[in-house]
Every structure is written in structure tokens, then in C-alpha cells.
Design a protein around this motif. Structure first.
Motif, PDB file in Angstrom:
ATOM      1  N   ARG A   1       0.850  -1.183   0.000  1.00  0.00           N
ATOM      2  CA  ARG A   1       0.000   0.000   0.000  1.00  0.00           C
ATOM      3  C   ARG A   1       0.887   1.234   0.000  1.00  0.00           C
ATOM      4  N   LEU A   2       0.809   1.982  -1.098  1.00  0.00           N
ATOM      5  CA  LEU A   2       1.556   3.215  -1.202  1.00  0.00           C
ATOM      6  C   LEU A   2       0.726   4.371  -0.665  1.00  0.00           C
ATOM      7  N   SER A   3       1.398   5.295  -0.027  1.00  0.00           N
ATOM      8  CA  SER A   3       0.763   6.515   0.449  1.00  0.00           C
ATOM      9  C   SER A   3       1.487   7.716  -0.138  1.00  0.00           C
ATOM     10  N   CYS A   4       0.753   8.783  -0.330  1.00  0.00           N
ATOM     11  CA  CYS A   4       1.338  10.036  -0.812  1.00  0.00           C
ATOM     12  C   CYS A   4       0.746  11.153   0.028  1.00  0.00           C
ATOM     13  N   ALA A   5       1.583  11.753   0.855  1.00  0.00           N
ATOM     14  CA  ALA A   5       1.147  12.835   1.731  1.00  0.00           C
ATOM     15  C   ALA A   5       1.414  14.172   1.060  1.00  0.00           C
ATOM     16  N   ALA A   6       0.404  15.008   1.023  1.00  0.00           N
ATOM     17  CA  ALA A   6       0.516  16.311   0.377  1.00  0.00           C
ATOM     18  C   ALA A   6       0.519  17.427   1.412  1.00  0.00           C
ATOM     19  N   SER A   7       1.233  18.484   1.086  1.00  0.00           N
ATOM     20  CA  SER A   7       1.244  19.660   1.943  1.00  0.00           C
ATOM     21  C   SER A   7       1.453  20.897   1.087  1.00  0.00           C
ATOM     22  N   GLY A   8       1.095  22.037   1.640  1.00  0.00           N
ATOM     23  CA  GLY A   8       1.366  23.294   0.977  1.00  0.00           C
ATOM     24  C   GLY A   8       0.162  24.003   0.394  1.00  0.00           C
ATOM     25  N   ARG A   9      -0.836  23.261  -0.034  1.00  0.00           N
ATOM     26  CA  ARG A   9      -2.047  23.866  -0.591  1.00  0.00           C
ATOM     27  C   ARG A   9      -3.241  23.024  -0.164  1.00  0.00           C
ATOM     28  N   THR A  10      -4.432  23.492  -0.502  1.00  0.00           N
ATOM     29  CA  THR A  10      -5.640  22.756  -0.159  1.00  0.00           C
ATOM     30  C   THR A  10      -5.737  21.509  -1.011  1.00  0.00           C
ATOM     31  N   PHE A  11      -5.552  20.372  -0.366  1.00  0.00           N
ATOM     32  CA  PHE A  11      -5.444  19.099  -1.071  1.00  0.00           C
ATOM     33  C   PHE A  11      -6.687  18.811  -1.905  1.00  0.00           C
ATOM     34  N   SER A  12      -7.847  19.170  -1.415  1.00  0.00           N
ATOM     35  CA  SER A  12      -9.081  18.836  -2.120  1.00  0.00           C
ATOM     36  C   SER A  12      -9.278  19.647  -3.395  1.00  0.00           C
ATOM     37  N   ASN A  13      -8.394  20.562  -3.684  1.00  0.00           N
ATOM     38  CA  ASN A  13      -8.456  21.304  -4.949  1.00  0.00           C
ATOM     39  C   ASN A  13      -7.704  20.605  -6.075  1.00  0.00           C
ATOM     40  N   TYR A  14      -7.122  19.440  -5.762  1.00  0.00           N
ATOM     41  CA  TYR A  14      -6.241  18.778  -6.707  1.00  0.00           C
ATOM     42  C   TYR A  14      -6.744  17.390  -7.088  1.00  0.00           C
ATOM     43  N   ALA A  15      -6.736  17.126  -8.386  1.00  0.00           N
ATOM     44  CA  ALA A  15      -6.858  15.754  -8.856  1.00  0.00           C
ATOM     45  C   ALA A  15      -5.492  15.093  -8.704  1.00  0.00           C
ATOM     46  N   MET A  16      -5.501  13.794  -8.473  1.00  0.00           N
ATOM     47  CA  MET A  16      -4.258  13.086  -8.175  1.00  0.00           C
ATOM     48  C   MET A  16      -4.073  11.894  -9.105  1.00  0.00           C
ATOM     49  N   GLY A  17      -2.820  11.521  -9.272  1.00  0.00           N
ATOM     50  CA  GLY A  17      -2.520  10.355 -10.086  1.00  0.00           C
ATOM     51  C   GLY A  17      -1.337   9.594  -9.524  1.00  0.00           C
ATOM     52  N   TRP A  18      -1.295   8.320  -9.831  1.00  0.00           N
ATOM     53  CA  TRP A  18      -0.134   7.477  -9.553  1.00  0.00           C
ATOM     54  C   TRP A  18       0.465   7.047 -10.885  1.00  0.00           C
ATOM     55  N   PHE A  19       1.752   7.253 -11.024  1.00  0.00           N
ATOM     56  CA  PHE A  19       2.482   6.854 -12.216  1.00  0.00           C
ATOM     57  C   PHE A  19       3.591   5.892 -11.816  1.00  0.00           C
ATOM     58  N   ARG A  20       4.098   5.182 -12.796  1.00  0.00           N
ATOM     59  CA  ARG A  20       5.260   4.357 -12.540  1.00  0.00           C
ATOM     60  C   ARG A  20       6.203   4.418 -13.743  1.00  0.00           C
ATOM     61  N   GLN A  21       7.458   4.174 -13.452  1.00  0.00           N
ATOM     62  CA  GLN A  21       8.466   4.160 -14.513  1.00  0.00           C
ATOM     63  C   GLN A  21       9.466   3.061 -14.223  1.00  0.00           C
ATOM     64  N   ALA A  22       9.540   2.128 -15.150  1.00  0.00           N
ATOM     65  CA  ALA A  22      10.511   1.047 -15.071  1.00  0.00           C
ATOM     66  C   ALA A  22      11.735   1.427 -15.897  1.00  0.00           C
ATOM     67  N   PRO A  23      12.886   0.844 -15.624  1.00  0.00           N
ATOM     68  CA  PRO A  23      14.103   1.171 -16.380  1.00  0.00           C
ATOM     69  C   PRO A  23      13.901   0.987 -17.881  1.00  0.00           C
ATOM     70  N   GLY A  24      14.257   2.002 -18.640  1.00  0.00           N
ATOM     71  CA  GLY A  24      14.163   1.932 -20.087  1.00  0.00           C
ATOM     72  C   GLY A  24      12.771   2.113 -20.645  1.00  0.00           C
ATOM     73  N   LYS A  25      11.804   2.409 -19.768  1.00  0.00           N
ATOM     74  CA  LYS A  25      10.418   2.578 -20.223  1.00  0.00           C
ATOM     75  C   LYS A  25       9.921   3.977 -19.899  1.00  0.00           C
ATOM     76  N   GLU A  26       8.876   4.366 -20.602  1.00  0.00           N
ATOM     77  CA  GLU A  26       8.273   5.664 -20.346  1.00  0.00           C
ATOM     78  C   GLU A  26       7.445   5.627 -19.063  1.00  0.00           C
ATOM     79  N   ARG A  27       7.283   6.804 -18.488  1.00  0.00           N
ATOM     80  CA  ARG A  27       6.435   6.915 -17.312  1.00  0.00           C
ATOM     81  C   ARG A  27       4.980   6.721 -17.744  1.00  0.00           C
TER      82      ARG A  27
END
Length: 126
Positions: A19-45
Motif C-alpha cells: 500500500r503506497l501513500s502520498c502525503a501532500a502539503s502546501g495547498r488545499t489538497f481537495s483542490n487537486y486531482a491526483m494520479g499514480w504513475f510508474r516508470q521502469a528502467p528503459g520505459k516511459e512513465r
């Protein structure tokens, strides 16, 4: 500015879960859409999952559909990625990303996002 910090990566055997978590700070979190990306060696994100600001709509890449679940807790300024039935091909650095949007849709392209975390390594052994 929005600061994003991922955690929860690690080494797991095939079929395991993380289970990955991503903690946000600095602005109102609910104003942001979020995404999870991944990048393997030699591949695009690539986008593996995305969620609207409210959590009402989600997107999953075909490669993870039925195995990964994205969710968010706006009260805790955190977005999660539950990863089950992990496969060796899921091995990558995983990043969370944020884009300022209260529209009722998610974003799937990396160039649509404004802020990125530093990434967390996920390794699935066979």
C-alpha cells in the motif's frame, strides 16, 4: 507549491500486496486531482491510476485493473494506492502527482500534472 511525499514501497514476492501513500502539503489538497504513475528502467512513465478531487471518479490502466485501487482521504491530505496480486512486471519507481482541478474528471497524461513526488521503489520478485 504542493509538496508530495510517497511512502510504502519495498520488496515483495509475486502475489503479494503493498500500500503506497502520498502525503501532500502546501495547498488545499481537495483542490487537486491526483494520479499514480510508474516508470521502469528503459520505459516511459505511465499512469497506473488517477482520481478526481472528490474521489468520485477513478481511472486504472488495463495492466492493473482489478488489482490496484486508488483512494484519497481529503481530511488527511493523502492519496493511496493499494496494490494486490503483484507481478514482477509491476516493478518500477512509483510516483504520485497532483494537478489543480476541481473538475469531475481525472488526468492520465504526465504532462497534465503540475507537481510530483520523489518516487518510491516497488520491486516484485518472482
Amino acid at each position: 507549491q504542493v509538496q508530495l511525499v510517497e511512502s510504502g514501497g519495498g520488496l515483495v514476492q509475486t502475489g503479494g500486496s503493498l500500500r503506497l501513500s502520498c502525503a501532500a502539503s502546501g495547498r488545499t489538497f481537495s483542490n487537486y486531482a491526483m494520479g499514480w504513475f510508474r516508470q521502469a528502467p528503459g520505459k516511459e512513465r505511465e499512469c497506473v491510476a488517477a482520481v478526481t478531487w472528490s474521489g468520485g471518479s477513478t481511472y486504472y490502466a488495463d495492466s492493473v485493473k482489478g488489482r490496484f485501487t486508488i483512494s484519497r482521504d481529503n481530511a488527511k491530505n493523502t492519496v493511496f494506492l493499494q496494490m494486490d496480486s503483484l507481478k514482477p512486471e509491476d516493478t518500477a519507481v512509483y510516483y504520485c502527482a497532483a494537478v489543480l482541478s476541481r473538475r469531475s474528471w481525472y488526468y492520465r497524461r504526465a504532462d497534465e500534472y503540475d507537481y510530483w513526488g520523489q518516487g518510491t521503489q516497488v520491486t516484485v520478485s518472482s
